[in-house]
Design a protein around this motif. Structure first.
Motif, PDB file in Angstrom:
ATOM      1  N   MET A  48       0.841  -1.204   0.000  1.00 57.52           N
ATOM      2  CA  MET A  48       0.000   0.000   0.000  1.00 57.52           C
ATOM      3  C   MET A  48       0.877   1.256   0.000  1.00 57.52           C
ATOM      4  O   MET A  48       1.904   1.278   0.657  1.00 57.52           O
ATOM      5  N   SER A  49       0.430   2.277  -0.731  1.00 59.37           N
ATOM      6  CA  SER A  49       1.269   3.483  -0.783  1.00 59.37           C
ATOM      7  C   SER A  49       1.160   4.274   0.525  1.00 59.37           C
ATOM      8  O   SER A  49       0.106   4.269   1.168  1.00 59.37           O
ATOM      9  N   ALA A  50       2.251   4.950   0.860  1.00 58.48           N
ATOM     10  CA  ALA A  50       2.309   5.650   2.147  1.00 58.48           C
ATOM     11  C   ALA A  50       1.236   6.737   2.266  1.00 58.48           C
ATOM     12  O   ALA A  50       0.742   7.002   3.356  1.00 58.48           O
ATOM     13  N   TYR A  51       0.834   7.341   1.125  1.00 60.35           N
ATOM     14  CA  TYR A  51      -0.130   8.442   1.230  1.00 60.35           C
ATOM     15  C   TYR A  51      -1.570   7.967   1.443  1.00 60.35           C
ATOM     16  O   TYR A  51      -2.452   8.747   1.746  1.00 60.35           O
ATOM     17  N   GLN A  70       4.624   2.151  11.476  1.00 53.85           N
ATOM     18  CA  GLN A  70       4.672   0.731  11.874  1.00 53.85           C
ATOM     19  C   GLN A  70       5.279  -0.117  10.765  1.00 53.85           C
ATOM     20  O   GLN A  70       6.164  -0.930  11.003  1.00 53.85           O
ATOM     21  N   ASP A  71       4.780   0.113   9.561  1.00 52.44           N
ATOM     22  CA  ASP A  71       5.294  -0.631   8.410  1.00 52.44           C
ATOM     23  C   ASP A  71       6.802  -0.490   8.297  1.00 52.44           C
ATOM     24  O   ASP A  71       7.522  -1.424   7.949  1.00 52.44           O
ATOM     25  N   LEU A  72       7.269   0.724   8.552  1.00 52.88           N
ATOM     26  CA  LEU A  72       8.706   0.996   8.385  1.00 52.88           C
ATOM     27  C   LEU A  72       9.488   0.711   9.665  1.00 52.88           C
ATOM     28  O   LEU A  72      10.681   0.953   9.755  1.00 52.88           O
ATOM     29  N   GLN A  73       8.809   0.195  10.670  1.00 55.56           N
ATOM     30  CA  GLN A  73       9.406  -0.134  11.976  1.00 55.56           C
ATOM     31  C   GLN A  73      10.228   1.017  12.528  1.00 55.56           C
ATOM     32  O   GLN A  73      11.411   0.887  12.821  1.00 55.56           O
ATOM     33  N   SER A  74       9.577   2.167  12.602  1.00 54.92           N
ATOM     34  CA  SER A  74      10.274   3.338  13.119  1.00 54.92           C
ATOM     35  C   SER A  74       9.331   4.074  14.063  1.00 54.92           C
ATOM     36  O   SER A  74       8.119   3.850  14.034  1.00 54.92           O
ATOM     37  N   LEU A  88      20.618   8.753   4.236  1.00 56.41           N
ATOM     38  CA  LEU A  88      19.240   8.505   4.688  1.00 56.41           C
ATOM     39  C   LEU A  88      18.734   7.155   4.200  1.00 56.41           C
ATOM     40  O   LEU A  88      19.053   6.737   3.083  1.00 56.41           O
ATOM     41  N   VAL A  89      17.934   6.491   5.056  1.00 58.05           N
ATOM     42  CA  VAL A  89      17.323   5.223   4.634  1.00 58.05           C
ATOM     43  C   VAL A  89      15.817   5.283   4.912  1.00 58.05           C
ATOM     44  O   VAL A  89      15.380   6.083   5.742  1.00 58.05           O
ATOM     45  N   PRO A  90      15.038   4.442   4.241  1.00 54.69           N
ATOM     46  CA  PRO A  90      13.609   4.406   4.550  1.00 54.69           C
ATOM     47  C   PRO A  90      13.417   4.106   6.033  1.00 54.69           C
ATOM     48  O   PRO A  90      14.099   3.242   6.588  1.00 54.69           O
ATOM     49  N   GLY A  91      12.508   4.826   6.671  1.00 55.22           N
ATOM     50  CA  GLY A  91      12.286   4.657   8.102  1.00 55.22           C
ATOM     51  C   GLY A  91      12.948   5.734   8.931  1.00 55.22           C
ATOM     52  O   GLY A  91      12.600   5.947  10.090  1.00 55.22           O
ATOM     53  N   GLY A 106       7.103  26.860   7.018  1.00 56.85           N
ATOM     54  CA  GLY A 106       6.739  25.928   8.070  1.00 56.85           C
ATOM     55  C   GLY A 106       7.814  24.958   8.480  1.00 56.85           C
ATOM     56  O   GLY A 106       8.962  25.041   8.046  1.00 56.85           O
ATOM     57  N   THR A 107       7.401  24.042   9.360  1.00 52.22           N
ATOM     58  CA  THR A 107       8.310  22.994   9.834  1.00 52.22           C
ATOM     59  C   THR A 107       7.570  21.667   9.792  1.00 52.22           C
ATOM     60  O   THR A 107       6.338  21.642   9.750  1.00 52.22           O
ATOM     61  N   ALA A 108       8.333  20.579   9.829  1.00 52.13           N
ATOM     62  CA  ALA A 108       7.673  19.275   9.783  1.00 52.13           C
ATOM     63  C   ALA A 108       8.558  18.195  10.364  1.00 52.13           C
ATOM     64  O   ALA A 108       9.783  18.344  10.439  1.00 52.13           O
ATOM     65  N   ILE A 109       7.894  17.123  10.805  1.00 50.47           N
ATOM     66  CA  ILE A 109       8.612  15.884  11.118  1.00 50.47           C
ATOM     67  C   ILE A 109       8.027  14.853  10.161  1.00 50.47           C
ATOM     68  O   ILE A 109       6.808  14.795   9.963  1.00 50.47           O
ATOM     69  N   ALA A 110       8.900  14.079   9.538  1.00 45.48           N
ATOM     70  CA  ALA A 110       8.405  13.154   8.529  1.00 45.48           C
ATOM     71  C   ALA A 110       9.227  11.882   8.556  1.00 45.48           C
ATOM     72  O   ALA A 110      10.348  11.858   9.072  1.00 45.48           O
ATOM     73  N   VAL A 111       8.630  10.818   8.018  1.00 44.18           N
ATOM     74  CA  VAL A 111       9.364   9.566   7.948  1.00 44.18           C
ATOM     75  C   VAL A 111       9.692   9.283   6.473  1.00 44.18           C
ATOM     76  O   VAL A 111       8.851   9.451   5.600  1.00 44.18           O
ATOM     77  N   VAL A 112      10.941   8.879   6.255  1.00 39.29           N
ATOM     78  CA  VAL A 112      11.387   8.633   4.884  1.00 39.29           C
ATOM     79  C   VAL A 112      10.732   7.357   4.372  1.00 39.29           C
ATOM     80  O   VAL A 112      10.752   6.324   5.043  1.00 39.29           O
ATOM     81  N   THR A 113      10.134   7.447   3.186  1.00 37.13           N
ATOM     82  CA  THR A 113       9.506   6.247   2.623  1.00 37.13           C
ATOM     83  C   THR A 113      10.323   5.666   1.461  1.00 37.13           C
ATOM     84  O   THR A 113      10.392   4.463   1.293  1.00 37.13           O
ATOM     85  N   GLU A 114      10.911   6.547   0.665  1.00 39.31           N
ATOM     86  CA  GLU A 114      11.711   6.064  -0.467  1.00 39.31           C
ATOM     87  C   GLU A 114      12.993   6.896  -0.562  1.00 39.31           C
ATOM     88  O   GLU A 114      12.962   8.093  -0.273  1.00 39.31           O
TER      89      GLU A 114
END
Ligand code: ATP
Length: 868
Positions: A1-4, A13-17, A139-142, A209-217
């Protein structure tokens, strides 16, 4: 499933992070070996063969090839083995030139690439529970990344938290309006990329702005990676000077052809043997063409770029090297560039009391002020493995956090007790930021920022005394940050400045010192001596700015210091009238910077401008030299700049200008030298033909001179150390050509002098022992006089003043050149193959005297103030 299509928590959870701890170092290593580095495949480079072939596209080289062909035909006609030496030598020189060209281009490109690596992007991540700065390629996914306005997004990421976030995705979607991004949105599968507002994509820019995000690709798996091949551009930029020189080469080729035609007609009319006419034509073509020029200019430029890099100035666009030399205005930020950006909180004002020195035992009111300011901060301080305190983020904030620590208040504890519910990030236009925290069960908006900006529209409280304290602190060069707050019932759905940053209760101010950089004072003095006006442009308070500017010598008695508000009120004409007097612009917004740049440019000045923020990109582009900060600069500012200051230091700009001036002078020397010698060669061949219908120098003799006695000293001249007085001269006007200030006339006169001397030598030799002796004399005089002349070209001052042998490279080059000449003059059978003859000793002596004459003439001209 796509992250969006999924909620952020499931993506995590999927990315175990998880957002607070991120990945562990071991996990990162595992993933690196699975997914590889976060890099796009590099664009295909031209092969060596392609580059080699490209060298032959030059008009000068084509003329030489034609000359070689004619020379081959002549050799076939003559049917002697030695006659083939000439065309082979021409071909050898052409091929050698192409090889050196490819080699130098490769080297220059490699060094530019190496420089670019020094400015590789970095990312803020959370790993092992700590915030860290890492190379973006790691950088790595997660991975959990923290993003803020001005960042290039390092990989494709699913947003976990987003505050007033906007991203410019034009590079992927073509849509130029930045897109609002939201972490809690869920998007249907296969929606177009531009609508996936819960994602940010590699290579796009955060504009707000600012953000916190998880790397998907990462890497080639990102959306950018999929189209990377389409974006490969050829960045092979030539400087304006290189372009002009390329044109000059073409003109010289045309002049050579015209002269060839004249000689041809003259020869035919006089009934000269056709072979001889051809040979002369070939000699002329060879003599007129400065084969080495383009390569040598590239060498000089790349040596200069390397020297600048050693001084922490990374040139991003080659043309900047030239422009730097003519900089006449340096507009500089204050914080970090003129000052150390090492803020220390000294004073506070709260609840009507002034605290002169914040200690480790402050009362509750001061602690509350600090606590509120800390809650409204994004920077952090952590203890590293060696037990050292490491500050990450804005020094304005770390100084507050450090003062809190001294008073026993830890940022993490405060953040847990009074959690942040929402925030409106800092920006240089508003000059403040806000957070909403839950404090004792209430929703409290905390605003921290510039006192005068806050005061404009929104604070209540005892402000009379506060204003006095702010003024007093500013006069002591302190940066003053105010804190205000209000209680709200509910968190607004839309977080805007109008809603949050209004109707506040004033709490107090803190004052922090940021000492000037020590080296800057001397650099400012250097600037002024060099006719360059330094100007401070800052977001800080006008008083704070003026005090620092006068400590550094930027602001002097009688100068003006104006604020952004005053600037807005000024018409363009008023600004233009006052421009020379204004040396400090305070509380300016990034847009004001463009106006200042344009106003100076309208007066034909070459303006350099520093910048670091996302909104600085337009002014960096508008300036003639945009300088981005290497340490504090955003990715956007860096990509818009011509020059990156690796140490964020004003002194580095001044050093770069000095280098720029030095490089330009060296290029002038090289061009003057090479063209002078070429004119000399044309003159001797043309006049000998005109007077005696004889070719005074064969093309291979001329080529040897060009190769042995021209190229080496020319390269060495390009390495001339920067002369002491270079920063005592006024800046070079923008439009000034390379032959300005009499260099053109001088080059022609010198060329004619070489020509005449060689002509005299030719005549003397011919009268003494025939054509071969004449050629030998001309060969020695032309060759040696050029080597000697290289020394004269070093400066418009007498050689004895600058020390005749202080350019070590030139000493070595001259020694090699002379040795190469001597081999051909004295060693058999080389002498004969070259069509030369051994002479009597008095002729050698005569030739030497003639060859030294240009140096004597120039020394006399210098003494009379005639030489440039
Ligand atoms: P320069 O333009 O010379 O770098 P500057 O750092 O003062 O100077 P900005 O970063 O635009 O420029 O800051 C403008 C003003 O905003 C500062 O003078 C200060 O009053 C306020 N300010 C700076 N950083 C923060 C922050 N993190 N939080 C709140 N207010 C801030």
């Amino acid at each position: 499933m796509s992250a969006y299509t999924n909620e952020a928590k499931y993506v995590l959870q999927d990315l175990q992070s998880d957002p607070s701890n991120g990945l562990s170092t071991q996990e990162v290593e595992k993933r690196l070996s699975t997914y590889g580095y976060n890099k796009l495949h590099e664009s295909k480079k031209k092969t060596l063969v392609q580059r080699f072939i490209e060298q032959f596209k030059d008009v000068m080289i084509i003329i030489l090839l034609i000359a070689a062909a004619i020379s081959f035909v002549v050799a076939f006609e003559e049917k002697s083995a030695s006659a083939f030496f000439e065309p082979l030598l021409i071909l050898f020189i052409v091929v050698l030139n192409a090889i050196v060209g490819v080699y130098q281009e490769n080297k220059a490109e490699k060094s530019l690439e190496a420089l670019q690596k020094m400015t590789t992007p970095q990312s803020r991540v959370i790993r092992d529970g700590k915030e860290q700065i890492i190379q973006t390629s790691d950088l790595v996914p997660g991975d959990i990344v923290k993003l803020e306005a001005g960042d290039f997004i390092p990989a494709d990421c699913r947003l976990v938290e987003a505050n007033a976030l906007k991203s410019d995705e034009s590079i992927l979607t073509g849509e130029s309006v930045p897109v609002d991004k939201k972490a809690d949105a869920i998007i249907a599968e296969n929606e177009p990329l531009g609508d996936r507002v819960n994602m940010v994509y590699s290579g796009c820019v955060l504009t707000n702005g600012t953000a916190i995000a998880v790397v998907t690709e990462t890497g080639m798996q990102t959306e950018m990676g999929k189209i990377a091949g389409l974006l490969d551009g050829d960045d092979n930029q030539k400087t304006p000077l290189q372009e002009r020189l390329a044109k000059l080469g073409t003109y010289l080729g045309i002049v050579a052809l015209i002269i060839c035609a004249i000689i041809f007609v003259m020869g035919i009319m006089d009934g000269m043997p056709i072979l001889e006419i051809f040979m002369t034509a070939v000699s002329l073509a060879v003599s007129a063409i400065p084969e080495g020029l383009p390569v040598i200019v590239t060498v000089v430029l790349s040596i200069g770029v390397g020297r600048m890099a050693q001084r922490h100035a990374i040139v991003k666009r080659l043309p900047a090297v030239e422009t730097l030399g003519s900089t006449s205005i340096i507009c500089s930020d204050k914080t970090g560039t003129l000052t150390q950006n090492k803020m220390t909180l000294l004073k506070a004002y709260v609840d009507g009391q002034e605290i002169e020195d914040i200690s480790d035992h402050n009362d509750e009111q001061v602690k509350k002020l600090l606590a509120y300011a800390i809650l409204c901060s994004d920077a952090s301080i952590y203890i590293d493995d060696e037990g050292k305190e490491v500050s990450v983020g804005d020094p304005t904030e770390t100084s507050i956090i450090a003062a809190g620590r001294k008073n026993g208040m830890m940022q993490d504890d405060l953040a847990t007790t009074y959690p942040r519910l929402a925030e409106l990030p800092f920006d240089s236009d508003r000059k403040m930021m806000s957070t909403i925290n839950q404090i004792d069960g209430k929703n409290i908006v905390i605003v921290k920022g510039a006192y005068d900006e806050m005061n404009l529209h929104m604070i209540h409280g005892d402000l009379g005394k506060a204003a006095e304290v702010v003024e007093a602190m500013s006069k002591e060069a302190l940066r003053v940050i105010a804190v205000a707050y209000k209680e709200i019932d509910e968190i607004p759905t839309e977080l805007t400045s109008e809603i949050l940053e209004n109707d506040l209760t004033f709490m107090g101010v803190v004052g922090m010192i940021d000492p000037p950089r020590e080296e800057v004072k001397a650099s400012v003095a250097t600037c002024i001596k060099a006719g360059i006006k330094p100007i401070m442009i800052t977001g800080d308070h006008v008083l704070t700015a003026t005090v620092i500017a006068s400590q550094l010598g930027i602001y002097k008695e009688g100068d003006l210091a104006i604020s952004g508000q005053e600037l807005i009120k000024m018409s363009d004409e008023e600004l233009s009238d006052q421009l020379e007097k204004i040396s400090v612009y305070a509380r300016v917004s990034p847009e004001d910077k463009i106006r200042i740049v344009k106003a100076w440019q309208a007066k034909d000045k070459v303006v350099s401008m520093t910048g670091d923020g996302v909104n600085d990109a337009p002014s960096l582009k508008a300036a003639d030299i945009g300088c981005a900060m290497g340490i504090t600069g955003t990715d956007v500012a860096k990509s818009a700049a011509d020059l990156i200051l690796m140490d964020d230091n004003f002194a580095t700009i001044v050093e770069a200008v000095r280098e720029g001036r030095g490089i330009y002078n060296n290029i002038r020397r090289v061009v003057g030298y090479l063209l002078g010698t070429n004119i000399g060669e044309i003159a001797v061949v043309f006049f000998a033909m005109l007077l005696w219908r004889k070719t005074p120098l064969l093309s291979m003799q001329l080529l040897w001179i060009n190769l042995a006695t021209d190229s080496l000293p020319a390269i060495a001249l390009g390495m001339e150390p920067i002369h002491e007085g270079v920063m005592n001269e006024k800046p070079r006007p923008k439009q000034e050509g390379i032959f300005a200030n009499g260099l053109g006339v001088q080059v022609v006169l010198q060329g004619i002098m070489f020509g005449l001397l060689s002509l005299i030598a030719f005549k003397i030799g011919m009268d003494d022992g025939g054509l071969a002796d004449g050629r030998t004399m001309a060969f020695i005089v032309l060759g040696l006089s050029q080597v000697h002349h290289a020394f004269s070209m070093r400066s418009h001052k007498s050689l004895f003043k600058i020390g005749p042998f202080t350019n070590k490279s030139l000493n070595k080059a001259a020694a090699v050149s002379i040795a190469l000449m001597l081999i051909v003059i004295f060693i058999q059978p080389i002498t004969t193959i070259f069509g030369l003859d051994h002479l009597s000793i008095h002729l050698y002596a005569m030739a030497w005297i003639l060859s030294i004459t240009p140096v004597i003439v120039l020394e006399i001209a210098k003494a009379l103030g005639l030489a440039k």
